[in-house]
Design a protein around this motif. Structure first.
Motif, PDB file in Angstrom:
ATOM      1  N   THR A 187       0.806  -1.234   0.000  1.00 24.21           N
ATOM      2  CA  THR A 187       0.000   0.000   0.000  1.00 24.21           C
ATOM      3  C   THR A 187       0.832   1.274   0.000  1.00 24.21           C
ATOM      4  O   THR A 187       0.672   2.127  -0.869  1.00 24.21           O
ATOM      5  N   GLU A 188       1.720   1.393   0.973  1.00 29.68           N
ATOM      6  CA  GLU A 188       2.426   2.666   1.087  1.00 29.68           C
ATOM      7  C   GLU A 188       3.498   2.841   0.017  1.00 29.68           C
ATOM      8  O   GLU A 188       3.900   3.956  -0.277  1.00 29.68           O
ATOM      9  N   ALA A 190       2.991   2.427  -2.942  1.00 31.61           N
ATOM     10  CA  ALA A 190       2.346   3.086  -4.077  1.00 31.61           C
ATOM     11  C   ALA A 190       2.754   4.554  -4.120  1.00 31.61           C
ATOM     12  O   ALA A 190       2.830   5.160  -5.186  1.00 31.61           O
ATOM     13  N   ASP A 191       3.044   5.128  -2.943  1.00 35.42           N
ATOM     14  CA  ASP A 191       3.476   6.528  -2.910  1.00 35.42           C
ATOM     15  C   ASP A 191       4.796   6.707  -3.650  1.00 35.42           C
ATOM     16  O   ASP A 191       5.036   7.723  -4.280  1.00 35.42           O
ATOM     17  N   ALA A 192       5.663   5.699  -3.526  1.00 30.38           N
ATOM     18  CA  ALA A 192       6.969   5.786  -4.178  1.00 30.38           C
ATOM     19  C   ALA A 192       6.892   5.300  -5.627  1.00 30.38           C
ATOM     20  O   ALA A 192       7.882   5.380  -6.352  1.00 30.38           O
ATOM     21  N   GLU A 193       5.728   4.783  -6.039  1.00 29.28           N
ATOM     22  CA  GLU A 193       5.541   4.314  -7.419  1.00 29.28           C
ATOM     23  C   GLU A 193       6.649   3.344  -7.839  1.00 29.28           C
ATOM     24  O   GLU A 193       7.260   3.504  -8.890  1.00 29.28           O
ATOM     25  N   ASP A 243       6.923  11.433   7.188  1.00 32.96           N
ATOM     26  CA  ASP A 243       5.704  11.771   6.461  1.00 32.96           C
ATOM     27  C   ASP A 243       5.261  10.644   5.526  1.00 32.96           C
ATOM     28  O   ASP A 243       4.277  10.766   4.827  1.00 32.96           O
ATOM     29  N   ARG A 244       5.982   9.530   5.530  1.00 32.19           N
ATOM     30  CA  ARG A 244       5.585   8.404   4.681  1.00 32.19           C
ATOM     31  C   ARG A 244       5.109   7.201   5.489  1.00 32.19           C
ATOM     32  O   ARG A 244       4.334   6.400   5.017  1.00 32.19           O
TER      33      ARG A 244
END
Lengths: 440, 326
Positions: A187-188, A190-193, A243-244
């Protein structure tokens, strides 16, 4: 034992309670001093402790491979060869989630534990590449170790063991037509693609063009079912990641902080659509799904296959290389044997991991329906023993055992292993809904 | 025509480029006039934000260090468009977008890593309303080019008769399922759960003499913001407009998910981490209007109107995916 107040409690886990009274939350975890060195997982009841760590009747632990006396397939092979078949005649080649592999083995992801950093993960990858075994790379290698793009000095805390460098170390050794890399994202991440980054990177195009790139949707892991990834970070790194990730729950007195990834919310529809979205977005990439050993693992695997997953990986409760609370290592999740029993044999590409290191457990897993087995801790330990040849030698030993076992069962292709080869026979259990892969 | 642009000097100094950019200016101007006449308000588009359209098809976003926070260059203004409807009921912007497309797209002749969109959003509208606006807008733009810039079309060797059908007749609308079936007849295997692939789009487009809509894409093929049809679960109330003559997709649009819980759920179904979108979700939690809208690729529309081999010809400073240039 008596404490400051002089109390004692015979028969009660007094020492553990006192440890919690001294250390607080840190006592929920294995000793912090072992972090980054100890490969955790399946601590309770390890065989050397004399207790079974599987469930009663876990065929991966208690089952025996039992050859028949009469072997019609050996006769078929004799006719084909014109001589008596030997163990060297066993065909071990396997399709692993769309990749061709010389053995029914792949290398599991190690997560972001420090143990896999410092070049050990890269050493494993290099040897796996030489062997042509598929390699899974953990979901948070990118956010924790960086990308490692050539020509840049550093793009993360551990760029030398960064994602791209690990992939290149593996791919540089890979023989034509064998192996492949599966890169996880949860899930997280995905923020870093992670996937988009690789998909658009010119350095990854050869793997993509030769059909040897997979993306693995990580739903969970064996060592801590229902939780996300966990690592210990120091205070400075905690600030960088704040923040991640949820970074909190300071453990111990040195200021180490527990960094927790969110486990990610999954329903049947979310899993189905995420797989379809992956297939739609990355039509040239294989789609793998990694499940934790949950009580509905059979249903989850069925949904994943039906949505078009090229492979489903089940990490048994015995699995894990990273950091996990005692309560999870000791008592959460199904043992792998029970997962296999619930899923049942079939033509589906099922990959399994958890305490794999020798041929017997691998062969029993394959007989119960797995397509291939993943080496996690065993691969890291082997590379730690010899960064250049350790995994290659370990695999050679495992290969010989597999050849001996399969041929002893009167079979000459590893895919022919079946529940009939086990004693006791696995109990007939409920089966997931009949599934077929959706058209592509 | 080469697949890649010539030197910047040669490209910028070419009479063809001059003609193309004049036509593009006419298209932009006509679209603005058309939308303003319909009561739309033009907003200046955002360039960076904490999150942007995750899109599909595996393009990477560009990260920007924003005072220590990870921001993104806009890949589309979708969430900002929805939020902007709190100010005006009908809005549009001419928005720059950056998408690091996979290198394989450098040879499709229709992908740019940096491009511009007419981004249009209409409060209270459905997908059919948005398709109507899109169709009229394309027709208005093409008409003014054919009426006012025949010399430039002539420089490019573009026959204005190519648009006779477009100007005279309404655009056809076929469902995604029908498109998949049509492609099967043409011998092209198309995943029914997925976006229509580039080759499939080109095949359908080559058969057409005027643009046409493909509607109702399956969930799993598009971003979280395209609304799932409550009456046909698994199908989205969305559309693409495909150009004629093999030029492929010009427009993507949809009715939008606007309910907070639906948006969060759809984010998970597309593999996104809702935490990344917290600023948008905070706005959505308090309520945003139901809406529909679309984005027109300005360079792609220019390419179609001009009849260009490659979309890079429709921009002064082309950024071909994976190619380092001015």
């Amino acid at each position: 034992m008596t404490g400051a107040g002089g109390l004692s409690a015979p028969g009660f886990p007094e020492a553990a309670v006192r440890e919690r009274a001294r250390s607080g939350t840190a006592a929920a975890f294995p000793p912090l001093s072992g972090y980054g060195h100890a490969l955790l997982g399946a601590t309770p009841g390890a065989p050397e402790a004399g207790a079974p760590y599987g469930a009663p009747g876990d065929l991966l632990e208690t089952g025996r491979l039992v050859p028949p006396v009469f072997m019609p397939r050996r006769l078929e092979k004799l006719i084909e060869l014109g001589r008596e078949p030997q163990h060297s005649d066993v065909d071990l080649t396997t399709d692993i989630g769309g990749f061709h592999a010389p053995l029914p083995l792949y290398v599991s992801a190690f997560g972001s534990t420090r143990a896999a950093g410092d070049g050990l993960g890269t050493a494993v990858g290099r040897q796996a590449g030489r062997l042509g075994l598929p390699l899974v790379i953990g979901e948070n290698v990118l956010p924790v170790s960086g990308y490692g793009r050539p020509g840049t000095a550093s793009d993360g805390a551990g760029a030398a063991s960064g994602l791209l460098r690990r992939i290149r170390a593996y791919a540089d050794e890979l023989p034509d037509g064998a192996g492949g890399v599966a890169v996880q994202q949860s899930t997280e991440d995905a923020d870093a693609e992670v996937w988009n980054l690789l998909h658009s990177d010119p350095h990854v195009q050869p793997l993509l063009a030769s059909g040897r790139l997979a993306f693995e949707l990580k739903v969970g892991q064996g060592a801590k079912p229902g939780l996300g990834g966990m690592t210990l970070v120091d205070a400075a790194e905690a600030d960088r990641l704040a923040d991640r990730y949820r970074v909190r729950d300071t453990l111990g007195e040195k200021g180490d902080v527990l960094r927790c990834s969110a486990p990610g919310t999954v329903t049947e529809e979310i899993l189905r659509q995420q797989i379809r979205f992956m297939r739609s977005n990355y039509p040239r990439v294989r789609v793998w799904v990694k499940l934790f050993p949950g009580r509905d693992v059979d249903r989850a695997a069925a949904v994943a296959w039906q949505a078009g997953a090229d492979a489903v990986t089940v990490d048994g409760a015995e699995g894990g290389t990273g950091w996990a609370p005692h309560a999870f290592l000791d008592g959460v999740g199904l043992p792998l044997g029970e997962c296999l029993r619930r899923i049942g044999p079939g033509a589906h590409p099922l990959l399994v991991s958890g305490r794999m290191w020798e041929g017997g457990r691998v062969a029993r897993s394959l007989a119960l329906g797995a397509r291939a087995a993943g080496l996690g801790r065993a691969a890291l330990l082997a590379a730690d023993e010899d960064p250049d040849r350790g995994l290659i030698r370990l695999t050679a030993c495992l290969e010989l055992e597999l050849r001996l076992l399969v041929s002893a069962l009167g079979k000459y292709a590893v895919a022919e292993l079946a529940p009939e080869d086990l004693w006791p026979q696995p109990a007939a259990e409920r089966r997931p809904d009949p599934t077929t892969r959706e058209p592509s | 025509m080469s697949q890649l642009p010539p030197s910047p000097r040669k490209h910028l100094d070419s009479p063809r480029t001059r003609a193309v950019l004049r036509i593009q200016q006419q298209i932009v101007s006509a679209a603005r006039d058309h939308l303003r006449a319909l009561g739309f308000v033009e907003l200046l588009p955002p360039v960076i934000g904490p999150a942007t359209d995750p899109g599909g098809r595996g393009a990477k976003q560009v990260d920007v260090d924003y005072y220590g926070h990870r921001y993104k260059l806009m890949t589309s203004a979708i969430m900002y468009k929805q939020a902007a409807l709190l100010t005006f009921d009908k809005i549009f912007c001419v928005a720059p977008n950056v998408r690091l497309e996979p290198p394989e797209t450098c040879s499709t002749q229709r992908h740019l890593a940096e491009f511009h969109q007419f981004d249009v959003e209409i409060a209270g509208a459905g997908a059919q309303d948005a398709m109507g606006v899109a169709e009229d807008l394309v027709r208005a733009a093409v008409r003014t080019v054919t009426e006012q810039l025949p010399e430039d079309l002539d420089v490019l060797g573009r026959d204005p008769d190519a648009f006779t059908d477009l100007l005279a007749r309404p655009f056809d609308r076929l469902s995604h399922a029908t498109a998949v079936a049509d492609l099967a007849v043409l011998g092209h295997e198309q995943n029914p759960d997925a976006e229509i692939d580039w080759e499939g789009e080109a095949m359908l487009s080559r058969k057409a003499t005027r643009p046409f809509f493909v509607t109702g894409y399956p969930k799993g093929s598009r971003g979280f913001y395209d609304r799932e049809d409550p009456e046909v679960p698994g199908t989205l109330r969305n559309f693409d407009l495909l150009a004629a003559e093999g030029f492929g997709e010009l427009i993507s649009g949809a009715e939008r998910e606007f309910d907070h819980a639906r948006i969060v759920t759809r984010m998970r179904e597309t593999g996104e981490n809702p935490g990344k979108y917290q600023h948008f979700l905070e706005v959505a939690r308090e309520g945003i209007p139901a809406s529909a809208g679309f984005g027109i690729g300005i360079e792609r529309l220019t390419r179609y109107v001009c009849g260009l081999d490659a979309v890079w010809e429709a921009t002064a400073f082309p950024k071909i995916p994976g190619v380092v240039s001015l």
